[in-house]
Design an enzyme around this catalytic site. Structure first.
Site, short mmCIF file in Angstrom:
data_model
loop_
_atom_site.label_atom_id
_atom_site.label_comp_id
_atom_site.label_asym_id
_atom_site.label_seq_id
_atom_site.Cartn_x
_atom_site.Cartn_y
_atom_site.Cartn_z
N GLU A 178 1.88 6.13 -7.19
CA GLU A 178 0.96 6.91 -7.79
C GLU A 178 1.23 8.42 -7.78
O GLU A 178 1.28 9.23 -8.56
CB GLU A 178 -0.39 6.63 -6.93
CG GLU A 178 -0.91 5.25 -7.42
CD GLU A 178 -1.99 4.70 -6.70
OE1 GLU A 178 -3.08 5.76 -6.22
OE2 GLU A 178 -2.45 3.50 -6.20
N TYR A 196 0.77 -1.26 0.09
CA TYR A 196 0.06 0.06 0.19
C TYR A 196 0.84 1.23 -0.08
O TYR A 196 0.64 2.23 -0.79
CB TYR A 196 -1.11 -0.05 1.16
CG TYR A 196 -2.35 -0.84 1.04
CD1 TYR A 196 -2.33 -1.79 -0.07
CD2 TYR A 196 -3.39 -0.48 1.79
CE1 TYR A 196 -3.31 -2.64 -0.25
CE2 TYR A 196 -4.65 -1.32 1.41
CZ TYR A 196 -4.54 -2.31 0.54
OH TYR A 196 -5.76 -3.10 0.18
#
Length: 344
Positions: A270, A263
């Protein structure tokens, strides 16, 4: 007299059909010849235009026109199996749609291989068919028709498979929109808004990667895609097993453990991808809407992306703490172990 008239009608229809098929095959041959020449020229010319920008519209026109071949077979104009023809045409049209709507394929080497193989194959094939309608096929055309396929068919399949692979992230991420639908209609018990936000954020990144060339080889994209892919392989395996009521412990353990690394890595990838896209987005005003316009509305994707970045600062801790709680419940082996069907 009626028999004579019928025979004359049949002869006229036969001549008309033959003339039509000659014309159709000649036009297709010329079209694919144009595509072949321009594919070769593009490969040997330095230009800012992608290969698909150069020949894509012509490929679309002539490949969509090949739907007529299914009609020809259906009405008995040619003696080829309808289903075989339909499958071949449909598979080509699928590739054309991928190239039209997934910009990352536009300069892929596999697209060069695919289009070169298609174009050369079609020039020979339509020449063969056109000559066949007049009852004379020159030996070189026949020889090429039944010899070059030994190289062109495998090359074409390689190019097609490579083109599909280069578009897989887009295909599967857009398909995840179905997860919002699943939630909306109650097929799974997950909050609609949460699912929609998660899917939308992924699609935003896919659009950035599709339309911002500077991101294509960014290291952050590697990190992002690796994190996404490994996360999703485990997540969807977990959900699939959950639907049959049995989740192997290793799958469950990986589902509630690897996120500790994946994560944060995914978020880093991102954010890095968004940051690497900003100069290009600003310079080209990508997806921007400027005033004046009839809606009296303006939009800057550059500032929108800047506004998106801080959301990761708040979103990651919330998702992270939620998953840690789920992990504790899973590892404890208590009855409150997260329900797969409820958390999908």
């Amino acid at each position: 007299k009626n028999i004579t008239t019928f025979n004359q009608h049949q002869i006229i229809m036969g001549i008309a059909a033959k003339a039509y098929l000659i014309l159709y095959n000649v036009i297709q041959c010329i079209g694919w010849g144009y595509i072949l020449v321009n594919t070769i020229k593009h490969h040997n010319t330095k230009t800012d235009k992608t290969l698909w920008d150069t020949v894509g519209s012509m490929v679309s026109i002539f490949q969509y026109a090949a739907i007529l071949e299914v009609v020809h077979s259906l009405i008995g104009l040619v003696k080829t199996p309808v289903m075989t023809t339909a499958v071949q045409v449909a598979s080509r049209i699928l590739l054309v749609l991928i190239c039209n709507y997934v910009p990352t394929t536009h300069n892929a080497k596999t697209v060069y291989i695919m289009l070169f193989s298609w174009a050369l194959t079609e020039v020979i094939r339509y020449s063969f068919y056109a000559f066949g309608q007049i009852g004379y096929v020159p030996y070189p055309i026949g020889y090429l028709r039944y010899s070059l396929f030994l190289v062109l068919y495998p090359a074409g399949v390689f190019g097609e498979m490579g083109t599909i692979v280069s578009s897989l992230v887009s295909i599967f991420q857009y398909a995840a929109i179905l997860e919002v639908v699943h939630s909306l209609i109650g097929l799974v018990k997950t909050p609609v808004m949460t699912t929609a936000v998660q899917v939308a954020s992924r699609i935003l990144l896919v659009l950035i990667c599709n339309y911002v060339p500077t991101t294509h080889n960014a290291k952050t994209v590697y990190i992002m895609l690796f994190s996404w892919a490994l996360t999703e392989v485990i997540r969807y395996s977990f959900y699939a097993f959950g639907q049959i009521g049995y989740v192997p412990y290793p799958i469950g353990y990986l589902r509630y453990s690897l996120f500790l690394v994946l994560y944060p890595a995914g978020v880093f990838g991102e954010m890095g991808t968004i940051v690497s896209s900003l100069p290009y987005v600003k310079e080209h005003d990508l997806f921007g809407i400027s005033l004046p316009n009839k809606w009296n509305f303006s939009f800057s994707s550059y500032y929108f992306l800047l506004a998106v970045l801080p959301t990761y600062v708040f979103g990651l801790p919330w998702l992270y703490t939620y998953m840690i709680a789920q992990r504790k419940r899973f590892l404890s082996g208590a009855k409150s172990t997260p329900s797969v069907k409820k958390t999908q």
